[in-house]
Each structure stands twice: as structure tokens, then as C-alpha cells.
Design a protein around this motif. Structure first.
Motif, short mmCIF file in Angstrom:
data_model
loop_
_atom_site.label_atom_id
_atom_site.label_comp_id
_atom_site.label_asym_id
_atom_site.label_seq_id
_atom_site.Cartn_x
_atom_site.Cartn_y
_atom_site.Cartn_z
N ASN A 1 -66.99 -22.87 -40.85
CA ASN A 1 -67.84 -23.36 -41.64
C ASN A 1 -67.59 -23.33 -43.01
O ASN A 1 -67.37 -22.18 -43.67
CB ASN A 1 -69.18 -22.98 -41.32
CG ASN A 1 -70.29 -24.04 -41.86
OD1 ASN A 1 -69.93 -24.49 -42.87
ND2 ASN A 1 -71.39 -24.04 -41.17
N PRO A 2 -67.54 -24.36 -43.86
CA PRO A 2 -67.31 -24.42 -45.32
C PRO A 2 -68.20 -23.18 -46.01
O PRO A 2 -67.96 -22.93 -47.05
CB PRO A 2 -67.55 -25.79 -45.95
CG PRO A 2 -67.15 -26.51 -44.59
CD PRO A 2 -67.70 -25.75 -43.44
N ALA B 1 -66.68 -20.19 -46.29
CA ALA B 1 -65.16 -20.35 -46.68
C ALA B 1 -64.73 -19.22 -47.48
O ALA B 1 -63.67 -18.47 -47.62
CB ALA B 1 -64.88 -21.58 -47.29
#
Length: 100
Positions: free
Chosen positions: A42-43, A46
Motif C-alpha cells: 500500500n502506498p 511506501a
């Protein structure tokens, strides 16, 4: 012989139940692992390691600043007391001179 057969049959049943339970647990763990693997992509996560490292640096820097300010306060207190002592000696000297 029949008693042994029933004992072994019971043991087999117990082992099969235990195996089924453990396979269910394993499947649950695998499903959770897959979900977590997707979540980590998931960003939002990140740059989590970089953010954590920077927050650790900020925390250490803040601790160092607090420590340094405490040392500065102590030294400032000593300097003010030394200055006050010197000025009081000067005032007392002037008073003695004027009194005589």
C-alpha cells in the motif's frame, strides 16, 4: 486384537482431527500473510522506514537539545550567582568606605 484395533482406530480419528485443525490454522496464517503482503504494498506504507528513521533522528535530537539546555541553565545560574556575589562585594566595599 479387537481392542487394539479400536484403540488404533480412535487414535487415528484423533490424529485426523488434529491434522484438520492444524491445516485450518495453517490456512488462516497463510491468508493473513497474503493480506499483510498486500497491505505492505500500500502506498501509505511506501516510505515508512524512512519516516521512522527521521522520527528517530528527531527524537534523539530533541533529547540532546533538552540535555544541552539543562547544562546551559546550570551554567547560567552559576554565572548569575558569581556576578551577584561580585556586585554584592562591590556594594559592601562602597558601604564600608562611606561608613569610615
Amino acid at each position: 486384537l479387537a481392542g487394539q484395533y479400536e484403540q488404533l482406530q480412535s487414535r487415528l480419528q484423533h490424529l485426523q482431527e488434529d491434522r484438520a485443525f492444524k491445516q485450518g490454522s495453517l490456512k488462516s496464517v497463510q491468508t493473513q500473510r497474503e493480506k499483510l503482503a498486500l497491505d505492505i504494498g500500500n502506498p501509505m506504507y511506501a516510505e515508512v522506514e524512512d519516516k521512522h528513521r527521521l522520527s528517530q533522528i528527531d527524537a534523539v535530537a530533541s533529547d540532546m537539545a533538552v540535555h544541552t539546555l539543562a547544562l546551559y541553565k546550570e551554567e547560567l545560574d552559576r554565572a548569575l550567582m558569581k556576578y551577584h556575589r561580585a556586585k554584592m562585594e562591590e556594594v559592601n566595599k562602597i558601604i564600608r568606605e562611606l561608613w569610615q
